[in-house]
Design an enzyme around this catalytic site. Structure first.
Site, PDB file in Angstrom:
ATOM      1  NE  ARG A  36      -3.931   0.729   1.598  1.00  0.00           N
ATOM      2  CZ  ARG A  36      -5.264   0.528   2.401  1.00  0.00           C
ATOM      3  NH1 ARG A  36      -5.302   1.401   3.461  1.00  0.00           N
ATOM      4  NH2 ARG A  36      -5.916  -0.197   1.808  1.00  0.00           N
TER       5      ARG A  36
ATOM      6  CG  HIS B 286      -8.220  -0.110  -2.141  1.00  0.00           C
ATOM      7  ND1 HIS B 286      -7.971  -1.025  -2.494  1.00  0.00           N
ATOM      8  CD2 HIS B 286      -9.225   0.289  -1.975  1.00  0.00           C
ATOM      9  CE1 HIS B 286      -7.578  -0.909  -0.954  1.00  0.00           C
ATOM     10  NE2 HIS B 286      -8.945  -0.435  -0.757  1.00  0.00           N
TER      11      HIS B 286
ATOM     12  CD  GLN C 245     -12.910  -1.388  -0.623  1.00  0.00           C
ATOM     13  OE1 GLN C 245     -11.941  -1.211   0.692  1.00  0.00           O
ATOM     14  NE2 GLN C 245     -14.320  -2.859  -0.646  1.00  0.00           N
TER      15      GLN C 245
ATOM     16  CG  ASP D  72     -13.244   6.473  -1.308  1.00  0.00           C
ATOM     17  OD1 ASP D  72     -13.500   6.287   0.144  1.00  0.00           O
ATOM     18  OD2 ASP D  72     -12.251   6.116  -2.090  1.00  0.00           O
TER      19      ASP D  72
ATOM     20  CB  CYS E 230     -14.077   0.819   0.109  1.00  0.00           C
ATOM     21  SG  CYS E 230     -13.519   3.315   0.326  1.00  0.00           S
TER      22      CYS E 230
ATOM     23  NE  ARG F 288     -10.373  -5.365   0.647  1.00  0.00           N
ATOM     24  CZ  ARG F 288      -9.452  -4.347   1.628  1.00  0.00           C
ATOM     25  NH1 ARG F 288      -9.669  -3.160   1.925  1.00  0.00           N
ATOM     26  NH2 ARG F 288      -8.093  -4.382   1.176  1.00  0.00           N
TER      27      ARG F 288
HETATM   28  N1  NVA Z   1      -9.704   6.689  -1.246  1.00  0.00           N
HETATM   29  C1  NVA Z   1      -9.414   6.465  -0.177  1.00  0.00           C
HETATM   30  C2  NVA Z   1      -9.901   4.929   0.406  1.00  0.00           C
HETATM   31  C3  NVA Z   1      -9.490   4.495   1.484  1.00  0.00           C
HETATM   32  C4  NVA Z   1      -9.749   2.956   1.775  1.00  0.00           C
HETATM   33  C5  NVA Z   1      -8.242   6.305  -0.033  1.00  0.00           C
HETATM   34  O1  NVA Z   1      -7.030   6.604  -0.835  1.00  0.00           O
HETATM   35  O2  NVA Z   1      -7.575   6.945   0.981  1.00  0.00           O
HETATM   36  N1   CP Z   2     -11.349   0.282   2.790  1.00  0.00           N
HETATM   37  C1   CP Z   2      -9.975  -0.399   2.911  1.00  0.00           C
HETATM   38  O1   CP Z   2      -8.982  -0.343   2.399  1.00  0.00           O
HETATM   39  O2   CP Z   2     -10.170   0.138   4.928  1.00  0.00           O
HETATM   40  P1   CP Z   2      -8.189   0.095   5.732  1.00  0.00           P
HETATM   41  O3   CP Z   2      -7.709   1.676   4.762  1.00  0.00           O
HETATM   42  O4   CP Z   2      -8.884   0.137   6.531  1.00  0.00           O
HETATM   43  O5   CP Z   2      -7.750  -0.627   5.290  1.00  0.00           O
END
Ligand code: NVA
Ligand code: CP
Length: 300
Positions: free
Chosen positions: A103, A130, A133, A218, A258, A286
């Protein structure tokens, strides 16, 4: 050459469908108390440059259920955080573990890593996409409603990593995607163009919600955009998913997010906690969807 999962487009439609089906099978097995440990002595390394609850816990629990092991590696504590090149880290980790999840911020970072990694690399979120997800969201849809082909999905909000993954999913699984984003926050034009026959784009949330079978949103400010929060609150004010907006979707439309959610910002509490919301099943999936992905990549 190791097979990677950096984007949904790394899978064919058939592969994506089979992972979704397998995810539901693995879920039943787990719920029935069946032990399935094909990956004893296998290790997953998880590299995190950003925070996480669901991604970390689902990957770590999934590997434990498979009889394997997962290593949580924060960039704060590894040499990557002190400037060791991505390519060097990829080669070293590839010699020690069986599969790697990352990540991070720039999508290019994970591409550089995967270019030299000799074990499968999974995208656990970048600024661009992502895909993990989406495996869970699609599994949730299939479990609740059956095949998604021909259905209409609405994305409300930022043209961000999640939105891009929905666009890729629409290409692969042949559903219609109606996107509403504020001016200046539209999705990446190249990603959009590649799926143009599946997408309807508008700056009007009510218009996007029409005839929808699934409404998804989101956060307004993603990880790394915290300083833009105030400015985004203004830009996104008419993009809240609330009961009024849900009225424009089909009666039996589902709602997904998500998570983490910001109640009373991008979604109201009554929608998030309401009868159309499937966010808790979505979050649970997930675990199952990523187990199906790990199995797919390790048993290839
Ligand atoms: N769009 C959000 C998703 C978090 C799971 C982010 O990138 O922070
Ligand atoms: N939806 C998601 O990826 O959650 P986290 O940021 O908690 O991993």
């Amino acid at each position: 050459m190791a097979r990677h999962f950096l984007s949904l487009l790394d899978l064919s439609s058939e592969e994506l469908r089979s992972i979704i089906t397998r995810a539901t099978e693995l879920k039943s097995m787990l719920h029935n108390g069946e032990s399935y440990t094909p990956f004893q002595n296998k290790t997953l390394a998880m590299l995190f440059d950003k925070s996480s609850t669901r991604t970390r816990v689902s990957f770590e629990s999934g590997m434990a259920q498979f009889g394997g092991h997962a290593l949580f590696l924060s960039s704060k504590d590894t040499q990557l955080g002190r400037g060791e090149p991505v390519e060097d880290s990829a080669r070293v980790l590839s010699r020690m573990v069986d599969i790697i999840m990352i990540r991070t911020f720039a999508h290019e970072t994970i591409e550089r890593f995967a270019n030299v990694a000799t074990v499968p690399v999974i995208n656990g979120l970048t600024d661009l996409v992502h895909p993990c997800q989406l495996l869970a969201d699609l599994q949730t849809w299939f479990e609740k409603r059956g095949d998604i082909r021909g259905s209409t999905v609405t994305w409300i909000g930022d043209g961000n990593n999640m939105c891009h993954s929905y666009i890729n999913a629409a290409r692969l699984l042949d559903f219609n995607l109606r996107i509403a984003s504020p001016k200046g926050y539209e999705p990446n034009q190249d990603i959009l163009k590649a799926a143009s026959n599946k997408i309807y784009f508008t700056h009007d949330a009510v218009n996007a919600a029409k005839n929808s079978d699934l409404v998804v949103t989101d956060v307004w400010a993603s990880m790394g955009q915290e300083e833009e929060q105030k400015q985004r609150e203004k830009a996104f004010a008419s993009f809240q998913v609330n009961a009024e907006l849900m009225q424009h979707a089909n009666k039996d439309a589902l709602f997904m997010h998500c998570l983490p959610a910001h109640r009373e910002e991008e979604v109201t509490t009554d929608v998030l906690e309401g009868a159309q919301s499937v966010v808790w099943d979505e979050a649970e999936n997930r675990l199952h969807a990523q187990k199906a992905l790990i199995e797919f990549l390790l048993l290839l």
